[in-house]
Write a protein that holds these residues in place. Structure first.
Motif, PDB file in Angstrom:
ATOM      1  N   ILE A  93       1.360  -0.943   0.052  1.00 29.45           N
ATOM      2  CA  ILE A  93       0.262  -0.004  -0.096  1.00 29.45           C
ATOM      3  C   ILE A  93       0.786   1.284  -0.243  1.00 29.45           C
ATOM      4  O   ILE A  93       2.251   0.905   0.249  1.00 29.45           O
ATOM      5  CB  ILE A  93      -1.066  -0.274   1.547  1.00 29.45           C
ATOM      6  CG1 ILE A  93      -0.326  -0.174   2.487  1.00 29.45           C
ATOM      7  CG2 ILE A  93      -2.197  -0.722   1.239  1.00 29.45           C
ATOM      8  CD1 ILE A  93      -0.944  -0.267   3.891  1.00 29.45           C
ATOM      9  N   SER A  94      -0.076   2.303  -0.150  1.00 28.62           N
ATOM     10  CA  SER A  94       1.388   3.860  -0.095  1.00 28.62           C
ATOM     11  C   SER A  94       1.707   4.426   0.816  1.00 28.62           C
ATOM     12  O   SER A  94       0.350   3.532   2.554  1.00 28.62           O
ATOM     13  CB  SER A  94       0.575   4.568  -1.434  1.00 28.62           C
ATOM     14  OG  SER A  94      -1.063   4.876  -0.527  1.00 28.62           O
ATOM     15  N   TRP A  95       2.121   4.988   0.870  1.00 28.60           N
ATOM     16  CA  TRP A  95       2.651   5.553   2.485  1.00 28.60           C
ATOM     17  C   TRP A  95       1.345   6.257   2.881  1.00 28.60           C
ATOM     18  O   TRP A  95       0.367   5.909   4.041  1.00 28.60           O
ATOM     19  CB  TRP A  95       3.570   6.590   2.749  1.00 28.60           C
ATOM     20  CG  TRP A  95       4.937   6.034   3.385  1.00 28.60           C
ATOM     21  CD1 TRP A  95       5.835   5.557   1.970  1.00 28.60           C
ATOM     22  CD2 TRP A  95       5.477   4.992   4.971  1.00 28.60           C
ATOM     23  NE1 TRP A  95       6.609   4.925   3.454  1.00 28.60           N
ATOM     24  CE2 TRP A  95       6.772   4.704   3.795  1.00 28.60           C
ATOM     25  CE3 TRP A  95       4.880   5.642   5.640  1.00 28.60           C
ATOM     26  CZ2 TRP A  95       6.817   4.293   5.543  1.00 28.60           C
ATOM     27  CZ3 TRP A  95       5.122   5.025   7.020  1.00 28.60           C
ATOM     28  CH2 TRP A  95       6.679   4.382   6.544  1.00 28.60           C
ATOM     29  N   ASP A  96       0.593   7.004   2.560  1.00 27.22           N
ATOM     30  CA  ASP A  96      -0.638   7.765   2.688  1.00 27.22           C
ATOM     31  C   ASP A  96      -1.406   6.760   3.081  1.00 27.22           C
ATOM     32  O   ASP A  96      -2.398   6.718   4.253  1.00 27.22           O
ATOM     33  CB  ASP A  96      -1.707   8.204   1.473  1.00 27.22           C
ATOM     34  CG  ASP A  96      -0.573   9.788   1.240  1.00 27.22           C
ATOM     35  OD1 ASP A  96       0.236  10.366   2.289  1.00 27.22           O
ATOM     36  OD2 ASP A  96      -0.629  10.385  -0.233  1.00 27.22           O
ATOM     37  N   ASP A  97      -1.986   5.503   2.591  1.00 23.07           N
ATOM     38  CA  ASP A  97      -3.352   4.887   2.713  1.00 23.07           C
ATOM     39  C   ASP A  97      -2.082   4.480   4.365  1.00 23.07           C
ATOM     40  O   ASP A  97      -3.589   4.127   5.006  1.00 23.07           O
ATOM     41  CB  ASP A  97      -3.618   3.727   1.846  1.00 23.07           C
ATOM     42  CG  ASP A  97      -3.798   4.004   0.445  1.00 23.07           C
ATOM     43  OD1 ASP A  97      -4.431   4.807   0.959  1.00 23.07           O
ATOM     44  OD2 ASP A  97      -4.229   3.193  -0.387  1.00 23.07           O
ATOM     45  N   ALA A  98      -1.445   3.968   4.297  1.00 22.05           N
ATOM     46  CA  ALA A  98      -0.998   3.133   5.680  1.00 22.05           C
ATOM     47  C   ALA A  98      -1.439   4.456   6.897  1.00 22.05           C
ATOM     48  O   ALA A  98      -1.052   3.935   7.574  1.00 22.05           O
ATOM     49  CB  ALA A  98       0.698   3.200   5.222  1.00 22.05           C
ATOM     50  N   PHE A  99      -0.981   5.774   6.489  1.00 20.60           N
ATOM     51  CA  PHE A  99      -0.965   6.762   7.685  1.00 20.60           C
ATOM     52  C   PHE A  99      -2.911   6.433   7.834  1.00 20.60           C
ATOM     53  O   PHE A  99      -3.498   6.474   8.488  1.00 20.60           O
ATOM     54  CB  PHE A  99      -0.829   7.855   7.088  1.00 20.60           C
ATOM     55  CG  PHE A  99       0.603   7.841   7.003  1.00 20.60           C
ATOM     56  CD1 PHE A  99       1.277   7.889   8.689  1.00 20.60           C
ATOM     57  CD2 PHE A  99       1.710   8.291   6.654  1.00 20.60           C
ATOM     58  CE1 PHE A  99       2.937   7.872   8.742  1.00 20.60           C
ATOM     59  CE2 PHE A  99       3.126   8.793   6.344  1.00 20.60           C
ATOM     60  CZ  PHE A  99       3.864   8.675   8.057  1.00 20.60           C
ATOM     61  N   ASP A 100      -3.472   6.917   7.072  1.00 24.91           N
ATOM     62  CA  ASP A 100      -4.573   6.926   7.255  1.00 24.91           C
ATOM     63  C   ASP A 100      -5.714   6.003   7.978  1.00 24.91           C
ATOM     64  O   ASP A 100      -6.117   5.646   8.994  1.00 24.91           O
ATOM     65  CB  ASP A 100      -5.516   6.940   5.554  1.00 24.91           C
ATOM     66  CG  ASP A 100      -5.083   8.741   4.727  1.00 24.91           C
ATOM     67  OD1 ASP A 100      -4.788   9.430   5.715  1.00 24.91           O
ATOM     68  OD2 ASP A 100      -5.909   8.128   3.772  1.00 24.91           O
ATOM     69  N   GLU A 101      -4.778   4.735   7.606  1.00 23.73           N
ATOM     70  CA  GLU A 101      -5.645   3.595   8.313  1.00 23.73           C
ATOM     71  C   GLU A 101      -5.383   3.435   9.704  1.00 23.73           C
ATOM     72  O   GLU A 101      -6.138   3.436  10.857  1.00 23.73           O
ATOM     73  CB  GLU A 101      -5.215   2.653   7.371  1.00 23.73           C
ATOM     74  CG  GLU A 101      -5.519   1.410   7.640  1.00 23.73           C
ATOM     75  CD  GLU A 101      -6.277  -0.393   6.381  1.00 23.73           C
ATOM     76  OE1 GLU A 101      -5.870  -1.017   7.160  1.00 23.73           O
ATOM     77  OE2 GLU A 101      -6.048   0.581   5.700  1.00 23.73           O
ATOM     78  N   ILE A 102      -4.320   3.981  10.117  1.00 24.31           N
ATOM     79  CA  ILE A 102      -3.470   3.883  10.800  1.00 24.31           C
ATOM     80  C   ILE A 102      -4.603   4.794  12.053  1.00 24.31           C
ATOM     81  O   ILE A 102      -4.779   4.946  13.300  1.00 24.31           O
ATOM     82  CB  ILE A 102      -1.925   4.001  11.256  1.00 24.31           C
ATOM     83  CG1 ILE A 102      -1.233   2.978  10.928  1.00 24.31           C
ATOM     84  CG2 ILE A 102      -1.811   4.213  12.606  1.00 24.31           C
ATOM     85  CD1 ILE A 102      -0.068   2.766  10.843  1.00 24.31           C
ATOM     86  N   GLU A 103      -4.260   6.062  11.407  1.00 18.84           N
ATOM     87  CA  GLU A 103      -4.862   6.872  12.264  1.00 18.84           C
ATOM     88  C   GLU A 103      -6.265   7.088  12.472  1.00 18.84           C
ATOM     89  O   GLU A 103      -6.440   7.000  13.108  1.00 18.84           O
ATOM     90  CB  GLU A 103      -4.811   8.428  10.967  1.00 18.84           C
ATOM     91  CG  GLU A 103      -5.758   9.507  11.587  1.00 18.84           C
ATOM     92  CD  GLU A 103      -5.594  10.873  10.740  1.00 18.84           C
ATOM     93  OE1 GLU A 103      -5.039  11.127   9.775  1.00 18.84           O
ATOM     94  OE2 GLU A 103      -6.416  11.684  11.851  1.00 18.84           O
ATOM     95  N   GLU A 500      11.534   3.165   0.132  1.00 17.69           N
ATOM     96  CA  GLU A 500       9.823   4.068   0.514  1.00 17.69           C
ATOM     97  C   GLU A 500      10.546   4.270   1.781  1.00 17.69           C
ATOM     98  O   GLU A 500       9.719   4.324   2.638  1.00 17.69           O
ATOM     99  CB  GLU A 500       8.996   3.641   0.006  1.00 17.69           C
ATOM    100  CG  GLU A 500       8.302   3.644  -1.659  1.00 17.69           C
ATOM    101  CD  GLU A 500       7.307   3.273  -1.598  1.00 17.69           C
ATOM    102  OE1 GLU A 500       6.159   3.114  -0.524  1.00 17.69           O
ATOM    103  OE2 GLU A 500       6.948   3.385  -2.514  1.00 17.69           O
ATOM    104  N   CYS A 501      11.436   3.502   2.657  1.00 15.49           N
ATOM    105  CA  CYS A 501      12.055   3.574   3.984  1.00 15.49           C
ATOM    106  C   CYS A 501      11.642   5.114   4.768  1.00 15.49           C
ATOM    107  O   CYS A 501      12.362   5.702   3.895  1.00 15.49           O
ATOM    108  CB  CYS A 501      13.204   2.565   4.461  1.00 15.49           C
ATOM    109  SG  CYS A 501      13.241   1.451   3.563  1.00 15.49           S
ATOM    110  N   LYS A 502      10.918   5.451   5.725  1.00 16.89           N
ATOM    111  CA  LYS A 502      10.929   6.579   6.537  1.00 16.89           C
ATOM    112  C   LYS A 502      11.907   5.969   7.668  1.00 16.89           C
ATOM    113  O   LYS A 502      11.563   5.221   8.310  1.00 16.89           O
ATOM    114  CB  LYS A 502       9.680   7.099   6.256  1.00 16.89           C
ATOM    115  CG  LYS A 502       9.395   7.276   5.279  1.00 16.89           C
ATOM    116  CD  LYS A 502       7.801   8.052   5.570  1.00 16.89           C
ATOM    117  CE  LYS A 502       6.732   8.631   4.603  1.00 16.89           C
ATOM    118  NZ  LYS A 502       7.355   9.360   3.781  1.00 16.89           N
TER     119      LYS A 502
END
Ligand code: MGD
Ligand code: MGD
Ligand code: MO
Length: 760
Positions: A93-103, A500-502
């Protein structure tokens, strides 16, 4: 613009000065490094010869950084679980989707149950701690835990003991607070260093770089070693005490007794600066030489020789290890060891025990409740931290001075839901199915949660078994950061990017901002600058400089600060304790209804405390002796490191192995009443015939994710109970003094790398 410290190389090749921390080598060190980057890729890592901490040297794990960074199995993009938990079905998944889901998941938990129902789970002290706290506290949860670490039995019992007795932390002074190190005119060589449950060259622990012991020994420092194993340092020691595991508390009291009886303590210092000496003397009197020799298995004359050498050589210091915390009543054992350096007057003197402060007190790696509130008092209240946090009701010490939730009680609360339910976990920097005590119970507990996100560098058994979302983390070479544990103050400089590592900082900051838009920092750099305020430097400036020393005489540098009135808030002379003195008799422990003096407790799983159990399981088992090749469960997939330590071993004395028909290299079962695992026998007389020792952290990346990388095959923690913390909540677990039996196995662990594969 990144710093290029050479200026001589071709334009596309840069050398970036940084400091090694997690992720990568994984350690508590902070060695200075030079990273050579060409066309955006890491070409080379070298020790920074100008960095005073390591002066150019590096360990094998740091030197393997390229192999780690560009390993084909590294996680490089976010993943979402699509099958059942643990089933090994993921989608990118994209980072945006990952952040949205966790949020979304974290908001839901907060709204339905309250933010305290979300755990923030980490392991040892690495460069994720402050970011995890930023996330937890911005969101509103006080429940940060070290996953699976019974009794917080790593460094925290020692930290608590130091804070109780002397008000501050201390480390042996090997000149690390002086820019010129051994050549600095203020440097004084320790005449003796007592290594208590530690072999520094393999571990570089808690602000003590392993080579320092070698540097000092070469210059003439004598060494005393307390260790059941004949380690590199034990074999070169002036006195080696081969102690029975778990009996350190008795040894400390016995040595105190000798030193007091013989009048070898520092009378002037004790009279002027110590509180409760006569009470300590009375307590120590119960530990006669004969009694202590019997308890510890160390001959009387050796105990006496160690006490004499330590107390009559000044300056002297003590470098100690995690076996102290893991002893039954680890906090109490630590109190006794602190008293040894205290009554000999080895506090904040050159070559003694330096009171250790983070440089400038900028960005303290948060080690006490007041330090945490000093940083995060603007997003979380003392009230939440002292009432909602798990363990505060049960343990005064957790409530009054600590900031972590209690790891054992958290697990119990997952099952009980009392006083409130636990629903989610954020895991970053922990692999508790491998490292945690009683991992099957941890698995059962965490499987009950509604939502789990994990930030990792590689897929691990814990992430594989439990995560709903997995985020790809960054090594230290891929991130900006700060390191102030202890001096000098360092910038971690970003040298490269990988896929894509952060970094944990970026990830936690993004989520903190989403979950609490009113946090007072604009961006991560703004948060760095906030942390750096006491040093009067911005991150950008520090980054260019690389590292920065406090000026001479700064209150965060030794020596003799108790005479200068800079340790206490009221500006008076003395120590930062309620009485202003060294509290050999702890007034806080007394106030909390605890024993204010060090005491000794027999390991509760020992041949003496459990004679019946010992008939079936006659050997004492030490788990977790460190190897330089690995950091806990990390690096098993790094080929050059696996070559150093290819198999999960167990060290057995040849006399013990012979009647069991166990030969060198044979596979054996190690078993007790709680579980068993398989190990390869190493026969050696470096250990007592009644004791065996094995390294922890084993899983097998080569076995693949389907069976969780063979997480149960060689896992010693199957033999370690959970919820066995000390009486006061701090210490215990007995990871170093269990009982077991060892017997020959039918064969090895199918599918793991064999000699041919490992050595090519
Ligand atoms: N039997 C036994 N068990 C023990 C011990 C023992 O002596 N005996 N020792 C105990 C002690 S003292 C400790 S402290 C614990 C340690 O336990 P852990 O802290 O769990 O140790 P690691 O395996 O080093 O790290 C866990 C995971 O963190 C990931 N990681 C590393 N760096 C970073 C980072 O910067 N960011 C993120 N997001 N992830 C990172 C690694 O890939 C690894 O999978 O083990 C304990 N377990
Ligand atoms: N390379 C590497 N470095 C590490 C780590 C790692 O995994 N790998 N882990 C890091 C972490 S989180 C920690 S906590 C530290 C731990 O590192 P240390 O504090 O050094 O702990 P250990 O290596 O577990 O044990 C040190 C020594 O104590 C001895 N010992 C065992 N039981 C007892 C006992 O009951 N009493 C006494 N006196 N000695 C005993 C062991 O034989 C061993 O030689 O290392 C840190 N550094
Ligand atoms: Mo640790």
């Amino acid at each position: 613009m990144k710093q290029d410290i050479t200026g001589r190389r071709a334009a596309e090749e840069k050398v970036i000065r940084s400091v090694a921390w997690s992720a990568g080598p994984g350690c508590h060190g902070g060695a200075g490094v030079l990273l050579t980057v060409k066309d955006g890729n890491l070409e080379k890592i070298e020790g920074d010869p100008d960095h005073p901490y390591n002066r150019g040297s590096l360990c094998p794990r740091a030197l393997a950084l390229k192999e780690y960074i560009y390993h084909p199995e590294r996680l490089t993009y976010p993943l979402r679980r699509v099958g059942k938990r643990g089933e090994n079905r993921w989608e990118r998944i994209s980072w945006d989707d990952a952040f949205d889901e966790i949020e979304r998941a974290m908001r839901e938990i907060k709204e339905r149950w309250g933010p305290e129902s979300m755990l923030v789970v980490q392991g040892t002290g690495r460069d994720v701690g402050t970011w995890n706290l930023l996330l937890a506290y911005s969101y509103g949860s006080p429940n940060w835990i070290q996953g699976g670490l019974t009794g917080n039995s790593c460094y925290h019992p020692r930290l608590a003991a130091m804070k109780l007795v002397q008000g501050d932390y201390a480390v042996p002074d090997c000149g690390q607070f002086l820019p010129g190190r051994y050549d600095d005119p203020d440097f004084q060589l320790p005449r003796v260093i007592l290594l208590w449950g530690q072999n520094p060259p393999t571990t570089c622990n808690d602000g003590f770089y392993g080579n320092w012991i070698v540097d000092c020994m070469r210059r003439g420092t004598k060494v005393i070693v307390v260790d059941p194993f004949n380690t590199w340092t034990a074999s070169r020691a002036d006195v080696w005490l081969q102690i029975r595991p778990g009996t350190d508390g008795a040894l400390a009291l016995g040595m105190l007794n000798i030193i007091i009886n013989e009048g070898w303590y520092d009378k002037g210092f004790v009279e002027q600066w110590c509180h409760g000496f006569s009470e300590l003397r009375e307590r120590a009197r119960q530990f006669s030489l004969g009694t202590v020799a019997e308890i510890t298995w160390v001959p009387e004359e050796k105990i006496f020789a160690a006490a004499r050498l330590f107390a009559t050589s000044k300056p002297a210091s003590i470098q100690w290890g995690v076996p102290i915390d893991m002893a039954p009543e680890g906090l109490s054992v630590a109190l006794g060891v602190v008293d040894l350096w205290a009554i000999t007057g080895n506090i904040d003197n050159p070559g003694g025990m330096a009171l250790a402060k983070p440089a400038f007190e900028a960005w303290p790696y948060p080690m006490s409740q007041s330090a945490v509130l000093g940083l995060f008092g603007n997003v979380i209240s003392r009230d939440v931290l002292t009432s909602k946090r798990i363990g505060t009701a049960e343990y005064p010490i957790v409530r009054n001075f600590h900031w972590r939730a209690h790891p054992d009680l958290v697990v119990e609360q997952i099952f009980s839901g009392d006083p409130y339910p636990i629903k989610g976990a954020w895991i970053a920097g922990n692999n508790f199915l491998v490292n945690g005590a009683n991992p099957k119970r941890l698995l059962e507990a965490f499987s009950r949660l509604d939502f789990i996100a994990v930030t990792e560098l590689f897929m691990t058994p814990t992430a594989q078994a439990l995560a709903d979302i997995v985020l790809p983390g960054a090594t230290f070479a891929e991130k900006e950061g700060i390191r102030a544990w202890w001096a000098p103050l360092n910038a971690i400089n970003k040298a490269i990017s990988v896929a894509e590592c952060k970094s944990d900082g970026e990830i936690c900051f993004e989520l903190a901002k989403r979950l609490n838009p009113s946090i007072p920092w604009k961006d991560l750099r703004g948060f760095f600058d906030y942390l750096l305020r006491p040093a009067q430097v911005t991150y950008e400036e520090l980054s260019k400089q690389g590292f920065k020393w406090p000026e001479k005489g700064h209150k965060t540098l030794p020596y003799y600060r108790y005479l200068r009135g800079v340790l206490r808030e009221d500006g008076k002379q003395g120590f930062n304790t309620p009485t202003g003195r060294i509290e050999l008799y702890s007034t806080l422990m007394e106030e909390w209804g605890h024993d204010p003096l060090p005491h000794y407790e027999e390991p509760w799983m020992s041949p003496y405390s459990c004679p019946e159990l010992a008939k079936e399981y006659p050997l004492i088992l030490i788990t977790g002796g460190r190897t330089i090749a690995f950091f806990h469960s990390e690096h098993r997939q790094i080929r050059s490191l696996r070559q150093i330590h290819p198999y999960p071993e167990i060290v057995i004395h040849p006399q013990t192995a012979e009647p069991l028909r166990i030969g060198e290299g044979d596979w054996v079962w190690v078993e007790n009443h709680l579980g068993r695992c398989r190990r390869k026998a190493t026969l050696s007389d470096r250990i007592d015939p009644k004791v065996v020792s094995a390294s922890h952290g084993w899983w097998f990346p080569e076995l693949g994710p389907e069976n969780w990388f063979g997480v149960w095959e060689a896992n010693l923690n199957l033999l370690v109970p959970h919820n066995t913390q000390s009486r006061y909540g701090f210490g215990g677990g007995q990871y170093k003094s269990l009982l077991c039996k060892v017997y020959k196995a039918e064969g090895g662990i199918p599918g793991i790398l064999d000699d041919k594969a490992i050595y090519g």
